[in-house]
Design an enzyme around this catalytic site. Structure first.
Site, PDB file in Angstrom:
ATOM      1  N   GLY A  51      -1.119  20.733 -28.036  1.00 55.47           N
ATOM      2  CA  GLY A  51      -0.703  22.132 -28.020  1.00 55.47           C
ATOM      3  C   GLY A  51      -1.275  22.811 -29.246  1.00 55.47           C
ATOM      4  N   GLY A  52      -0.393  23.356 -30.073  1.00 51.61           N
ATOM      5  CA  GLY A  52      -0.843  24.046 -31.270  1.00 51.61           C
ATOM      6  C   GLY A  52      -1.618  25.301 -30.937  1.00 51.61           C
ATOM      7  N   HIS A  53      -1.116  26.030 -29.937  1.00 52.63           N
ATOM      8  CA  HIS A  53      -1.781  27.274 -29.552  1.00 52.63           C
ATOM      9  C   HIS A  53      -0.829  28.134 -28.718  1.00 52.63           C
ATOM     10  CE1 HIS A  53      -2.554  24.635 -26.049  1.00 52.63           C
ATOM     11  NE2 HIS A  53      -2.420  25.761 -25.353  1.00 52.63           N
ATOM     12  N   SER A  54      -1.288  29.328 -28.434  1.00 52.59           N
ATOM     13  CA  SER A  54      -0.605  30.280 -27.569  1.00 52.59           C
ATOM     14  C   SER A  54      -1.661  30.908 -26.671  1.00 52.59           C
ATOM     15  CB  SER A  54       0.092  31.352 -28.414  1.00 52.59           C
ATOM     16  OG  SER A  54       0.768  32.273 -27.591  1.00 52.59           O
ATOM     17  N   ARG A 100       3.232  26.726 -28.591  1.00 57.72           N
ATOM     18  CA  ARG A 100       3.797  25.472 -28.137  1.00 57.72           C
ATOM     19  C   ARG A 100       3.153  24.283 -28.818  1.00 57.72           C
ATOM     20  NH1 ARG A 100       1.129  26.893 -23.422  1.00 57.72           N
ATOM     21  NH2 ARG A 100       1.814  28.910 -24.181  1.00 57.72           N
TER      22      ARG A 100
END
Length: 135
Positions: A51-54, A100
């Site tokens: 994840g580590g993104h939007s 997330r």
């Protein structure tokens, strides 16, 4: 009325019985959008956080069809929640503009139902950039 600006769990119908097994169906009335892409992740090492993104526009439903997945979400207003996905008939709706992070058990298989096709321009991969959009 369902709030599509915050993450929430969706319980999909569970059809069958323990002696024969079960099937769950994601279609029409139990989906908040028309799917444009479906993909799955598997064999993710437990020490890896994904994840580590939007996304600007993408909405998703994540389902752990095997194993367990811990998903931490954050909205632009700072609201954070952690969800544990460990039942194949439960999905997590993630709205657009929601950060997330995911951690997987070694045997986890995740299905993702996505509202749009892949578009790299739709990603926000820098957390500080994501926070700027909340101001």
């Amino acid at each position: 009325m369902i709030d599509y600006t915050s993450p929430f769990l969706i319980e999909f119908p569970k059809i069958g019985e323990s002696s024969l097994g079960y099937i769950s169906i994601a279609e029409n009335d139990n989906l908040p959008f028309v799917p444009k892409r479906i993909y799955w992740t598997y064999y993710t090492p437990e020490e890896v956080e994904r994840g580590g993104h939007s996304h600007f526009d993408l909405q998703q439903i994540l389902i752990a069809v095997a194993g367990r997945i811990q998903v931490t979400t954050e909205l632009r207003n700072g609201d954070k929640e952690t969800f544990l996905l460990d039942k194949p008939n439960i999905g997590l709706y993630i709205p657009k503009m929601c950060w997330r992070d995911m951690k997987y058990s070694h045997n986890a298989v995740q299905i993702c139902i996505a509202s749009i096709e892949y578009d790299e321009q739709d990603y926000i991969r820098d957390y500080s950039e994501f926070l700027k959009y909340g101001q």
